[in-house]
Every structure is written in C-alpha cells, then in structure tokens.
Write an enzyme that holds these catalytic residues in place. Structure first.
Site, PDB file in Angstrom:
ATOM      1  CE  LYS A 109       0.807   1.250   4.364  1.00  0.00           C
ATOM      2  NZ  LYS A 109       1.148   2.606   4.883  1.00  0.00           N
ATOM      3  CB  THR A 148      -1.280   5.224   3.109  1.00  0.00           C
ATOM      4  OG1 THR A 148      -1.661   4.060   2.386  1.00  0.00           O
ATOM      5  CG2 THR A 148      -0.943   4.834   4.514  1.00  0.00           C
TER       6      THR A 148
END
Length: 320
Positions: A185, A242
């Site tokens: 990620k 994020t």
C-alpha cells in the site's frame, strides 16, 4: 505488563504512549542518547508534537535494558531490521518479537515477520500493521490494526497484551498477507501522491487506487497470502488511509514527485525501497505489476510523470 519498544520514531513512541496509558510498563530504546535524554527528562518527542510521554514510560539507549523485556515491538525501518536482528539475535532468542514496520527487505526480498523468522527462528514472529497514523494513536483516537502471528495461540496472547481501550487488534495467522498488504500500500500511496501532485485530479486517484488494489492482491496471492487478508485492515484499510491523507509520508513523497519538488531526505519513505523490490519480483515471478513498476522507475528518474501516465493509459483495453 512489561513491554519493550525498539525505535524512538513517531510510530514506536506512539505505540508506547498508548500502551503506557493503558497501565503497561513501557521501556523504549532509541539509538540516539540525546534523544533518550530529551524524552526521559522533558517527557516529549519532537516527532509527536503536543504529546506528553506518560510517567510509566521509560527510555534507554542501551540494548541490554531492552532485552530484559519478553515482548518487544520492533518499530525500526524495514531496511534496517535485518541488521538489528543479525547484531542482536543471541539476545532475542525466545522473545516475542512484533514487527511494526512496513516494507520489503531489499537484501532477501522478505517482509518483516519473515525476516524475523529467518534470523531468529527461536523467537515468536508477529507483525502489527493496518490503517494508522502515529499522531492518532498517541492522542488516544480509536484505531484498529491487524496482529498477525503464524502461531495462533501466541497470537492470542499478544492480541490481549497489546490491545488497549482505543487500540483494537484483530488477529490473523496470515503473516505473509499482513506484511505484504502493509508494504504494497505504500507504493500505491506514492502513486496516489504523484497523481494529485501532477494535477491529474481526484477521479484519476480513485481509478489508481481501484486498479492498484488487485495489483497488490496479484503479488500477495502468488507469494502465498490469503485473499481475505488483503481485503481487511492490513490491505484495503491501510490502502485507503495512506492514499488519501497527507499525514502519510509516502503520499507526501509522491506529491513532491508529481510536483517536481525536492523531498526531505531525512524522512523515511518505506514505499520507495518497496517499489524497487516489487519491480524485481515482477520480473522474477513473471507477474504484471504496472503501477509498482512505474513508481520504481519514477523514483529512480528513469521516467517522468507524462511518460509514466502514457505507459499506464496506453495499455490494451480489457474487461474489468
């Protein structure tokens, strides 16, 4: 409970604060003696402005003190984890080691939990990961994370030991999926930052996140992860956080790349090393990982944003 934390950065300190406020006896080790003195005497860490460090949280620059604890949270960068474990492996045998970093070791192409198992096989290897910012954890804001440990019985012990009123841990035995979700990620967060920094818009970012997620799954499944893990906190949950917040260092780094600006070289950006590792994995495993590959090329200056965008948009049309 007596718990050790290795690493005096924002995340390690925040975890220590959360656990201390829940009544645990916390000892945090940091490499820099000056930083240790500042935290011990001033009860502050400049990486967590506005946060007062609890009285039941102590600090040391001596690893011998740290090794008196049976549970040790390893909140050190993924690219330095191997050196730390190699140097201190004799003192870590039999310990319960919980990796709190996100990345892929460029030396052996392994995630944090796998690195612990390789180097300290007599220790319990676990990984704590998921959608979380240090500032939120330190302020006691509600946060949910994944605690992955191949030994489910030991995982249950760690889950109980490390959960607090505001920090809710969900248990898994899929350490591969948890560590890969946390690592991959970060690459997508860089790509999302580039998208916004280059002025491509929120719609383009949404498309990138949507197409980036199956790319994460593709590699994780090839390496033995459970698909359900990637759909949980350590995969999809962390990806959403994020890729959409400038609290993320990886996202801010991507913003700078997209804008053609310099970025603070003293800030750890785990996704940069991970992108290079994943690009090599794509070649070795013959897997199509176009976003990760483009991010690695951007970081190394082998392409620019217009060329990267063209490379992604000119791919053959296909069904979703």
């Amino acid at each position: 409970m007596k718990i050790g934390v290795a690493g005096g950065g924002a995340f390690g300190t925040a975890l220590g604060v959360a656990l201390a406020l829940d009544g645990n006896d916390i000892l945090l080790w940091a490499r820099n003696p000056d930083a240790v003195d500042r935290m011990q005497s001033g009860r502050t860490n400049p990486k967590l402005p506005g946060v007062t460090l609890p009285d039941n949280m102590a600090f040391t620059a001596t690893t011998d003190d740290l090794f008196t604890r049976d549970i040790i949270l390893l909140a050190i960068p993924a690219q330095t984890l191997r050196d730390f474990l190699t140097t201190h492996r004799a003192h870590l045998d039999g310990k319960q080691l919980v990796a709190c970093c996100k990345g892929i070791d460029l030396t052996r192409m392994t995630g944090p939990a796998s690195t612990i198992s390789d180097l300290v096989p007599d220790a319990t290897a676990a990984v704590l990961t998921g959608p979380s910012f240090a500032a939120d954890i330190a302020r006691g804001l509600p946060t949910a994370l994944t605690l992955a440990c191949a030994d489910d019985a030991m995982g249950a012990i760690l889950q109980t030991a490390l959960s607090t009123t505001a920090l809710r841990l969900y248990r898994s035995t899929d350490t591969i999926g948890a560590e890969l979700g946390g690592a991959l990620k970060n690459v997508m967060a860089i790509a999302s930052g580039v998208t916004i920094g280059a002025g491509l818009g929120d719609s383009a970012r949404a498309a990138l996140i949507t197409r980036g997620f199956p790319e994460m799954q593709r590699l994780a499944l090839e390496l033995g992860a459970d698909r359900a893990t990637l759909l949980g906190l350590s995969g999809f949950g962390d990806l959403v956080l994020t890729c959409t917040s400038d609290q993320s260092r990886n996202y801010r780094y991507g913003l700078a790349l997209g804008r053609g600006e310099d970025f603070d070289s003293g800030t750890t950006v785990e996704g940069a090393a991970t992108a290079r590792a994943v690009r090599q994995m794509a070649v070795d495993l013959d897997i199509d990982l176009p976003i990760c590959t483009v991010v690695a090329d951007l970081i190394e200056g082998n392409t620019d944003v217009p060329a990267a965008l063209n490379a992604l948009l000119s791919r053959p049309l296909k069904e979703e």
